[in-house]
Write an enzyme that holds these catalytic residues in place. Structure first.
Site, short mmCIF file in Angstrom:
data_model
loop_
_atom_site.label_atom_id
_atom_site.label_comp_id
_atom_site.label_asym_id
_atom_site.label_seq_id
_atom_site.Cartn_x
_atom_site.Cartn_y
_atom_site.Cartn_z
N GLY A 12 -33.20 3.95 5.66
CA GLY A 12 -34.34 4.37 6.50
C GLY A 12 -34.12 4.29 7.99
O GLY A 12 -35.09 4.23 8.76
N SER A 13 -32.85 4.34 8.44
CA SER A 13 -32.65 4.24 9.90
C SER A 13 -33.17 5.48 10.63
O SER A 13 -33.63 5.38 11.77
CB SER A 13 -31.18 3.98 10.23
OG SER A 13 -30.40 5.12 10.04
N ARG A 91 -33.02 13.21 -3.22
CA ARG A 91 -33.44 13.97 -4.39
C ARG A 91 -33.62 15.42 -3.99
O ARG A 91 -34.20 15.69 -2.93
CB ARG A 91 -34.75 13.39 -4.92
CG ARG A 91 -34.82 13.33 -6.40
CD ARG A 91 -36.04 12.59 -6.84
NE ARG A 91 -36.76 13.35 -7.84
CZ ARG A 91 -36.44 13.39 -9.13
NH1 ARG A 91 -35.42 12.71 -9.56
NH2 ARG A 91 -37.14 14.11 -9.98
N LEU A 93 -35.34 18.91 -3.91
CA LEU A 93 -36.74 19.31 -4.03
C LEU A 93 -36.83 20.61 -4.82
O LEU A 93 -35.99 21.50 -4.66
CB LEU A 93 -37.35 19.49 -2.64
CG LEU A 93 -37.46 18.19 -1.83
CD1 LEU A 93 -37.77 18.50 -0.37
CD2 LEU A 93 -38.52 17.26 -2.42
N ASN A 107 -34.85 18.36 7.26
CA ASN A 107 -33.88 17.42 6.68
C ASN A 107 -32.79 17.16 7.71
O ASN A 107 -32.55 17.99 8.59
CB ASN A 107 -33.25 18.03 5.42
CG ASN A 107 -32.26 17.08 4.76
OD1 ASN A 107 -32.51 15.86 4.67
ND2 ASN A 107 -31.13 17.59 4.32
N HIS A 109 -28.67 16.18 7.97
CA HIS A 109 -27.45 16.12 7.16
C HIS A 109 -26.29 15.71 8.07
O HIS A 109 -26.16 16.24 9.17
CB HIS A 109 -27.19 17.49 6.53
CG HIS A 109 -26.00 17.46 5.61
ND1 HIS A 109 -26.05 16.88 4.36
CD2 HIS A 109 -24.73 17.91 5.78
CE1 HIS A 109 -24.86 16.97 3.80
NE2 HIS A 109 -24.05 17.59 4.64
N SER A 136 -26.71 17.82 11.53
CA SER A 136 -27.57 19.00 11.62
C SER A 136 -28.97 18.63 11.15
O SER A 136 -29.12 18.02 10.09
CB SER A 136 -27.07 20.12 10.68
OG SER A 136 -25.70 20.38 10.88
N GLU A 142 -34.94 26.72 -0.39
CA GLU A 142 -34.71 26.45 -1.82
C GLU A 142 -33.26 26.09 -2.14
O GLU A 142 -32.97 25.64 -3.23
CB GLU A 142 -35.14 27.66 -2.67
CG GLU A 142 -36.64 27.70 -2.95
CD GLU A 142 -37.39 28.60 -1.99
OE1 GLU A 142 -36.85 28.90 -0.89
OE2 GLU A 142 -38.52 29.00 -2.33
N ASP A 145 -29.09 21.96 1.55
CA ASP A 145 -28.55 21.85 2.92
C ASP A 145 -28.34 23.22 3.55
O ASP A 145 -27.29 23.51 4.14
CB ASP A 145 -27.21 21.06 2.91
CG ASP A 145 -27.40 19.63 2.41
OD1 ASP A 145 -28.49 19.07 2.61
OD2 ASP A 145 -26.46 19.08 1.81
C1 GRF Z 1 -28.06 9.87 6.86
O1 GRF Z 1 -26.68 9.89 7.08
C2 GRF Z 1 -28.60 11.26 6.70
O2 GRF Z 1 -27.92 12.21 7.45
C3 GRF Z 1 -28.37 11.53 5.23
O3 GRF Z 1 -28.63 10.31 4.59
C4 GRF Z 1 -28.42 9.25 5.52
C5 GRF Z 1 -29.69 8.47 5.58
O4 GRF Z 1 -29.60 7.33 6.40
N1 GRF Z 1 -29.21 12.62 4.77
P1 GRF Z 1 -30.91 6.50 6.74
O5 GRF Z 1 -31.56 6.14 5.42
O6 GRF Z 1 -31.79 7.38 7.58
O7 GRF Z 1 -30.42 5.31 7.48
#
Ligand code: GRF
Length: 210
Positions: A12-13, A91, A93, A107, A109, A136, A142, A145
């Site tokens: 959750g950072s 997960r 969607l 999202n 990535h 990104s 759908e 990424d």
């Molecule tokens: C991050 O690297 C994000 O890009 C990817 O999953 C990781 C999640 O990290 N989708 P956090 O839980 O936000 O710390």
């Protein structure tokens, strides 16, 4: 006031970076209406509770995808969420869910898409031998990424990097990129032509505090 809904599955950072940006006024006119995790033990959900936010666990294990997505969508709607931010939500969607929030799901990535979609993007980058990677923030469509890109940040890949050191440096940029992307989307002063997002003017950005 915009209501954000954040979906997490782990650490959750990125969620914390968004929450900090709202608290510091870097994202104006917004609040986190709800944080939802599909995993009860996600550190992100504990942090959300500590911060006094609405935090929900909606377990996904053993549920058909769309059934779970319907539960998530209904919780988001109950909290009148107008922008959904995936922050390490592990997960896929369903198309049904994506259609509930057209161009209203972001999202993040950890690669420069379209390079290295899917899992372990930082490891993929190291193995491939690219000299530059990054992150990104994109709209969710759908496909995995795949949606239109809102913000990208680059990070050099050093000869001494392994997937862990690279991931750590990319993560610093993720936290900056997510705030920028939310400001752009909430500001509303952009147009998506094909896959290409273009900002229309500085006007909307001017409304957002630095
Ligand atoms: C991050 O690297 C994000 O890009 C990817 O999953 C990781 C999640 O990290 N989708 P956090 O839980 O936000 O710390």
């Amino acid at each position: 006031m915009h209501n954000l809904g954040i979906l997490v599955s782990g650490r959750g950072s990125n969620f914390v970076a968004i929450a900090d940006s709202i608290d510091a006024g870097r994202i104006a006119d917004a609040r986190i209406a709800v944080v939802i995790s599909n995993k009860a033990d996600a550190a992100g959900i504990a942090t959300a509770r500590q911060r006094g936010l609405n935090a929900l666990v909606i377990p996904s294990k053993g549920k058909p995808r769309e059934e779970h997505d319907r539960e998530i969508a209904s919780a988001l709607k109950q909290h009148t969420v107008d922008l959904v931010c995936l922050a390490g939500y592990m997960r896929l969607l369903s198309p049904w869910f994506v259609q509930q929030f057209p161009r209203r799901i972001l999202n993040i990535h950890p690669s420069l898409l379209p390079a290295f979609p899917g899992l372990e993007a930082q490891e993929q980058a190291c193995v491939y031998g690219v000299k530059v990677s990054g992150c990104s923030v994109h709209f969710v469509d759908e496909e995995l990424d795949h949606g239109a890109i809102v913000v990208q940040k680059t990070v050099p890949v050093l000869d001494t990097d392994d997937e862990h050191t690279l991931a750590a440096r990319i993560l610093e940029q993720e936290h900056i990129a997510y705030t920028e992307a939310i400001r752009i989307v909430l500001g509303g002063n952009y147009e998506v032509r094909g896959r290409r997002l273009a900002k229309l003017s500085q006007k909307a950005e001017g409304r957002v505090q630095k």
